[in-house]
Design a protein around this motif. Structure first.
Motif, PDB file in Angstrom:
ATOM      1  N   LYS A  43       0.831  -1.207   0.000  1.00 57.67           N
ATOM      2  CA  LYS A  43       0.000   0.000   0.000  1.00 57.67           C
ATOM      3  C   LYS A  43       0.862   1.251   0.000  1.00 57.67           C
ATOM      4  O   LYS A  43       2.039   1.201   0.355  1.00 57.67           O
ATOM      5  N   GLU A  44       0.265   2.358  -0.377  1.00 57.07           N
ATOM      6  CA  GLU A  44       0.987   3.625  -0.370  1.00 57.07           C
ATOM      7  C   GLU A  44       1.095   4.164   1.051  1.00 57.07           C
ATOM      8  O   GLU A  44       0.283   3.850   1.921  1.00 57.07           O
ATOM      9  N   ARG A  45       2.124   4.982   1.241  1.00 52.96           N
ATOM     10  CA  ARG A  45       2.273   5.641   2.529  1.00 52.96           C
ATOM     11  C   ARG A  45       1.137   6.639   2.713  1.00 52.96           C
ATOM     12  O   ARG A  45       0.801   7.390   1.793  1.00 52.96           O
ATOM     13  N   GLU A  46       0.547   6.663   3.900  1.00 48.77           N
ATOM     14  CA  GLU A  46      -0.584   7.546   4.156  1.00 48.77           C
ATOM     15  C   GLU A  46      -0.392   8.266   5.484  1.00 48.77           C
ATOM     16  O   GLU A  46       0.199   7.730   6.421  1.00 48.77           O
ATOM     17  N   ILE A  47      -0.918   9.464   5.543  1.00 43.53           N
ATOM     18  CA  ILE A  47      -0.822  10.218   6.790  1.00 43.53           C
ATOM     19  C   ILE A  47      -1.821   9.658   7.796  1.00 43.53           C
ATOM     20  O   ILE A  47      -2.931   9.221   7.439  1.00 43.53           O
ATOM     21  N   VAL A  48      -1.407   9.632   9.033  1.00 46.90           N
ATOM     22  CA  VAL A  48      -2.253   9.163  10.133  1.00 46.90           C
ATOM     23  C   VAL A  48      -2.719  10.362  10.969  1.00 46.90           C
ATOM     24  O   VAL A  48      -3.913  10.501  11.251  1.00 46.90           O
ATOM     25  N   THR A  88      -6.592  -4.777  13.241  1.00 50.24           N
ATOM     26  CA  THR A  88      -5.603  -5.466  12.396  1.00 50.24           C
ATOM     27  C   THR A  88      -5.200  -4.602  11.213  1.00 50.24           C
ATOM     28  O   THR A  88      -4.057  -4.658  10.764  1.00 50.24           O
ATOM     29  N   GLU A  89      -6.119  -3.782  10.736  1.00 46.24           N
ATOM     30  CA  GLU A  89      -5.802  -2.925   9.592  1.00 46.24           C
ATOM     31  C   GLU A  89      -4.878  -1.763   9.952  1.00 46.24           C
ATOM     32  O   GLU A  89      -4.451  -1.012   9.075  1.00 46.24           O
ATOM     33  N   ASP A  90      -4.551  -1.590  11.221  1.00 52.90           N
ATOM     34  CA  ASP A  90      -3.568  -0.588  11.630  1.00 52.90           C
ATOM     35  C   ASP A  90      -2.146  -1.117  11.492  1.00 52.90           C
ATOM     36  O   ASP A  90      -1.181  -0.371  11.690  1.00 52.90           O
ATOM     37  N   THR A  91      -1.997  -2.388  11.171  1.00 56.32           N
ATOM     38  CA  THR A  91      -0.670  -2.972  10.999  1.00 56.32           C
ATOM     39  C   THR A  91       0.076  -2.283   9.866  1.00 56.32           C
ATOM     40  O   THR A  91      -0.426  -2.198   8.744  1.00 56.32           O
ATOM     41  N   ALA A  92       1.265  -1.775  10.178  1.00 54.75           N
ATOM     42  CA  ALA A  92       2.057  -1.033   9.196  1.00 54.75           C
ATOM     43  C   ALA A  92       3.372  -0.616   9.831  1.00 54.75           C
ATOM     44  O   ALA A  92       3.550  -0.749  11.050  1.00 54.75           O
ATOM     45  N   VAL A  93       4.264  -0.097   9.005  1.00 56.86           N
ATOM     46  CA  VAL A  93       5.424   0.615   9.518  1.00 56.86           C
ATOM     47  C   VAL A  93       5.005   2.066   9.700  1.00 56.86           C
ATOM     48  O   VAL A  93       4.446   2.671   8.778  1.00 56.86           O
ATOM     49  N   TYR A  94       5.248   2.606  10.865  1.00 57.63           N
ATOM     50  CA  TYR A  94       4.865   3.978  11.191  1.00 57.63           C
ATOM     51  C   TYR A  94       6.104   4.866  11.161  1.00 57.63           C
ATOM     52  O   TYR A  94       7.140   4.522  11.744  1.00 57.63           O
ATOM     53  N   TYR A  95       5.956   5.999  10.478  1.00 61.54           N
ATOM     54  CA  TYR A  95       7.044   6.952  10.326  1.00 61.54           C
ATOM     55  C   TYR A  95       6.641   8.302  10.896  1.00 61.54           C
ATOM     56  O   TYR A  95       5.492   8.720  10.746  1.00 61.54           O
ATOM     57  N   CYS A  96       7.586   9.006  11.500  1.00 62.20           N
ATOM     58  CA  CYS A  96       7.347  10.403  11.800  1.00 62.20           C
ATOM     59  C   CYS A  96       8.101  11.246  10.782  1.00 62.20           C
ATOM     60  O   CYS A  96       9.119  10.809  10.222  1.00 62.20           O
ATOM     61  N   ALA A  97       7.577  12.437  10.539  1.00 62.80           N
ATOM     62  CA  ALA A  97       8.142  13.297   9.514  1.00 62.80           C
ATOM     63  C   ALA A  97       7.907  14.753   9.888  1.00 62.80           C
ATOM     64  O   ALA A  97       6.987  15.062  10.665  1.00 62.80           O
ATOM     65  N   ALA A  98       8.719  15.640   9.321  1.00 67.34           N
ATOM     66  CA  ALA A  98       8.624  17.062   9.630  1.00 67.34           C
ATOM     67  C   ALA A  98       8.534  17.871   8.343  1.00 67.34           C
ATOM     68  O   ALA A  98       9.351  17.689   7.428  1.00 67.34           O
ATOM     69  N   ALA A  99       7.534  18.761   8.287  1.00 60.32           N
ATOM     70  CA  ALA A  99       7.325  19.638   7.134  1.00 60.32           C
ATOM     71  C   ALA A  99       7.661  21.067   7.534  1.00 60.32           C
ATOM     72  O   ALA A  99       7.238  21.521   8.599  1.00 60.32           O
ATOM     73  N   PRO A 100       8.380  21.818   6.669  1.00 56.21           N
ATOM     74  CA  PRO A 100       8.853  23.162   7.027  1.00 56.21           C
ATOM     75  C   PRO A 100       7.785  24.240   6.909  1.00 56.21           C
ATOM     76  O   PRO A 100       7.954  25.240   6.190  1.00 56.21           O
ATOM     77  N   PRO A 102       4.268  25.843   9.535  1.00 52.19           N
ATOM     78  CA  PRO A 102       3.451  25.618  10.728  1.00 52.19           C
ATOM     79  C   PRO A 102       2.029  25.171  10.407  1.00 52.19           C
ATOM     80  O   PRO A 102       1.305  24.698  11.265  1.00 52.19           O
ATOM     81  N   GLY A 103       1.611  25.331   9.162  1.00 54.71           N
ATOM     82  CA  GLY A 103       0.268  24.927   8.785  1.00 54.71           C
ATOM     83  C   GLY A 103       0.151  23.436   8.570  1.00 54.71           C
ATOM     84  O   GLY A 103       1.143  22.735   8.450  1.00 54.71           O
ATOM     85  N   ILE A 104      -1.103  22.952   8.499  1.00 55.17           N
ATOM     86  CA  ILE A 104      -1.351  21.526   8.339  1.00 55.17           C
ATOM     87  C   ILE A 104      -0.867  21.058   6.964  1.00 55.17           C
ATOM     88  O   ILE A 104      -1.204  21.655   5.940  1.00 55.17           O
ATOM     89  N   VAL A 105      -0.106  19.985   6.943  1.00 59.11           N
ATOM     90  CA  VAL A 105       0.405  19.387   5.713  1.00 59.11           C
ATOM     91  C   VAL A 105      -0.024  17.931   5.692  1.00 59.11           C
ATOM     92  O   VAL A 105       0.311  17.168   6.595  1.00 59.11           O
ATOM     93  N   VAL A 106      -0.761  17.543   4.670  1.00 55.98           N
ATOM     94  CA  VAL A 106      -1.306  16.195   4.593  1.00 55.98           C
ATOM     95  C   VAL A 106      -0.492  15.300   3.653  1.00 55.98           C
ATOM     96  O   VAL A 106      -0.266  14.133   3.934  1.00 55.98           O
ATOM     97  N   GLY A 107      -0.051  15.836   2.551  1.00 59.42           N
ATOM     98  CA  GLY A 107       0.673  15.045   1.567  1.00 59.42           C
ATOM     99  C   GLY A 107       2.108  14.774   1.974  1.00 59.42           C
ATOM    100  O   GLY A 107       2.792  15.654   2.498  1.00 59.42           O
ATOM    101  N   SER A 108       2.574  13.563   1.685  1.00 59.05           N
ATOM    102  CA  SER A 108       3.932  13.195   2.078  1.00 59.05           C
ATOM    103  C   SER A 108       4.978  14.021   1.349  1.00 59.05           C
ATOM    104  O   SER A 108       6.085  14.228   1.861  1.00 59.05           O
ATOM    105  N   ASN A 109       4.646  14.538   0.180  1.00 59.84           N
ATOM    106  CA  ASN A 109       5.613  15.340  -0.570  1.00 59.84           C
ATOM    107  C   ASN A 109       5.977  16.634   0.139  1.00 59.84           C
ATOM    108  O   ASN A 109       6.995  17.254  -0.170  1.00 59.84           O
ATOM    109  N   GLY A 110       5.150  17.065   1.074  1.00 67.34           N
ATOM    110  CA  GLY A 110       5.415  18.302   1.783  1.00 67.34           C
ATOM    111  C   GLY A 110       6.372  18.165   2.947  1.00 67.34           C
ATOM    112  O   GLY A 110       6.734  19.156   3.577  1.00 67.34           O
TER     113      GLY A 110
END
Length: 124
Positions: A43-48, A88-100, A102-110
């Motif tokens: 599956k694609e990486r998705e924001i939680v 069970t559907e929460d099973t995944a690798v979980y990543y933290c990430a930082a976007a430059p 202060p506003g809400i960023v949903v897409g992983s490209n940000g």
């Protein structure tokens, strides 16, 4: 050198809880938005969820609303994800990430910085 280090993953039964931590270092994150993402096999990486480092803004993806809680401790430079009522559907690798921004960023490209990930496995 910016580092985001996740911890707290593991194996848990459905209905159980886990708390993930993301320790940030290497720069000031006062104008950043921090997010938790996950990626399941095939599956694609998705924001939680996400949280602004300097204001009360938060974001939750629909599948986790009411079950997960995101928080941060500025003094410890650490972000958390409290995961309750795991499925069970929460099973995944979980990543933290930082976007430059202060506003809400949903897409992983940000997002500019990423941790190495922590495995969460929920058994039935």
């Amino acid at each position: 050198q910016v580092q985001l280090v996740e911890s707290g993953g593991g194996l848990v039964q459905a209905g159980g809880s886990l708390r993930l931590s993301c320790a940030a270092s290497g720069r000031t994150f006062s104008r950043y938005f921090l997010g938790w993402f996950r990626q399941a096999p095939g599956k694609e990486r998705e924001i939680v969820a996400g949280i602004s480092w300097s204001n009360p803004g938060t974001y939750y993806a629909d599948p986790v609303k009411g079950r997960f809680i995101i928080s941060r401790d500025n003094a410890k430079n650490t972000m958390y994800l409290q995961m309750n009522g795991l499925k069970t559907e929460d099973t995944a690798v979980y990543y933290c990430a930082a976007a430059p921004t202060p506003g809400i960023v949903v897409g992983s490209n940000g997002y500019l910085y990423w941790g190495q990930g922590t495995q969460v496995t929920v058994s039935s």
